[in-house]
Write a protein that holds these residues in place. Structure first.
Motif, short mmCIF file in Angstrom:
data_model
loop_
_atom_site.label_atom_id
_atom_site.label_comp_id
_atom_site.label_asym_id
_atom_site.label_seq_id
_atom_site.Cartn_x
_atom_site.Cartn_y
_atom_site.Cartn_z
N ARG A 168 0.70 -1.16 -0.14
CA ARG A 168 -0.16 -0.13 -0.16
C ARG A 168 0.75 1.21 -0.09
NH1 ARG A 168 -2.55 3.86 2.81
NH2 ARG A 168 -4.63 4.41 2.18
N PRO A 169 1.91 1.59 0.93
CA PRO A 169 2.62 2.66 0.69
C PRO A 169 3.33 2.92 -0.26
CG PRO A 169 3.27 1.60 2.92
CD PRO A 169 2.42 0.50 1.74
N VAL A 170 3.95 1.99 -1.26
CA VAL A 170 4.56 2.58 -2.38
C VAL A 170 3.57 2.54 -3.60
CG1 VAL A 170 6.62 1.37 -1.70
CG2 VAL A 170 5.11 0.09 -2.72
N ILE A 171 2.40 1.78 -3.41
CA ILE A 171 1.41 1.87 -4.64
C ILE A 171 0.96 3.40 -4.37
CG2 ILE A 171 -0.92 1.28 -5.27
CD1 ILE A 171 1.55 -0.66 -6.11
N ILE A 172 0.53 3.69 -3.29
CA ILE A 172 0.04 5.26 -3.06
C ILE A 172 1.11 6.14 -3.61
CG2 ILE A 172 -0.88 6.96 -1.30
CD1 ILE A 172 -2.80 4.71 -1.85
N GLU A 173 2.26 5.99 -3.13
CA GLU A 173 3.07 6.81 -3.82
C GLU A 173 3.16 6.90 -5.24
OE1 GLU A 173 8.30 7.64 -3.23
OE2 GLU A 173 7.27 5.61 -3.02
#
Length: 313
Positions: A294-299
């Motif tokens: 989730r964190p890197v996809i949102i980024e």
């Protein structure tokens, strides 16, 4: 003590003031086509052979141009054919071809590529274009990934495939074509998978204009599971996202959240090298894998948003 590579560049890049700069940085310029000019082709082949014989590494782009789609293009055979011919004729020996992949999270020329895909003309390189592009240096484009595949020993490859000086012209061309696609295949094999590539794949394959976040992460997890099963090369950001969410790594029992991003990736690599770690990843559901990303996809989505490609509600 390593000699920087001499770089084959199109003659369209030999314009003032950057042409002299490129040349001093290792570039040597060549025409886009040699058709109808056998004398030019012979001189260039001798120039290329002399550089390699003297031990200078040469860098050239097997596709002949940058990909407009992100996929690898068909190989071009000009320089490759010259080098192969020089080896088969005994003018060169001990030649190694190193397939290299250079991948971007966001392409600098993205808008120009879109315009060309819709029928627009490709703009020629110029001083004005360089000045206009200076603002791009202040824009965030994500990460660049450079990956290397195992070298191809050209002497051994030609011997294995029976490519000798006695081959007729048609057979030689077929052999060079096979070698070109072998290089393309190896570049593809070492290409890094990035969060933006996963996010774009999910978005472009969704039938609706809007993709809910839970579904986005679920499908991202599905893609990641497939990539892990194929032992694809993952970017540090993807590997780090997996490692960050792991409860315990290593014999000392330290939580990964206490480690630096680089240490997290190193720990993740060490753990996934074991069979038990691979089995644990294989048993996770697509949703669980997606939540870890989730964190890197949102980024990655915010990178697209900043460039005007999508809206986030």
């Amino acid at each position: 003590g390593l000699m920087p590579a001499h770089i084959a560049a199109g003659a369209n890049l030999s314009f003032w003031p950057l042409g002299p700069v490129f040349r001093r940085a290792g570039a040597f310029f060549l025409r886009r086509t040699f058709k109808g000019n056998d004398f030019y082709a012979a001189i260039f082949r001798e120039y290329l052979t002399t550089m390699l014989r003297e031990g200078f590494p040469v860098e050239f782009f097997i596709e002949g141009t940058r990909s407009r789609t992100g996929k690898l293009s068909r190989p071009r055979y000009g320089i490759l054919s010259m080098i192969t011919q020089a080896v088969t004729e005994g003018d060169l020996s001990d030649v190694a071809i190193v397939p290299i992949s250079i991948g971007y999270e966001r392409i600098v020329e993205g808008k120009a590529y879109s315009s060309e895909a819709l029928g627009g003309e490709k703009s020629s390189e110029s001083v004005a274009g360089v000045l206009r592009a200076s603002r791009l240096l202040r824009t965030k484009h994500g990460r660049v990934y450079v990956e290397f595949e195992d070298p191809i020993d050209l002497d051994a490859y030609l011997l294995e495939h029976g490519m000798t000086e006695s081959l007729d012209k048609a057979e030689f061309k077929r052999g060079v074509r096979r070698l070109g696609y072998e290089i393309i295949h190896r570049i593809n094999a070492c290409t890094t998978v990035t969060p933006s590539a996963i996010a774009a794949t999910v978005l472009m394959n969704h039938p609706e204009a809007a993709t809910p976040e839970p579904q986005m992460l679920h499908e991202a997890g599905f893609l990641l599971g497939y990539l892990l099963s194929k032992q694809a090369r993952l970017s540090n950001s993807l590997s780090g996202a997996l490692a960050t969410q792991r409860e315990v790594i290593g014999s000392q029992g330290r939580r990964t959240t206490e480690l630096s991003p680089v240490a997290q990736v190193e720990q993740f690599d060490a753990v996934t090298a074991s069979e038990s770690a691979r089995q644990r990843l294989a048993t996770m559901t697509d949703t669980e894998l997606g939540q870890r990303l989730r964190p890197v996809i949102i980024e990655a989505l915010h990178l697209f948003k900043d460039n005007g490609h999508l809206k986030i509600r």
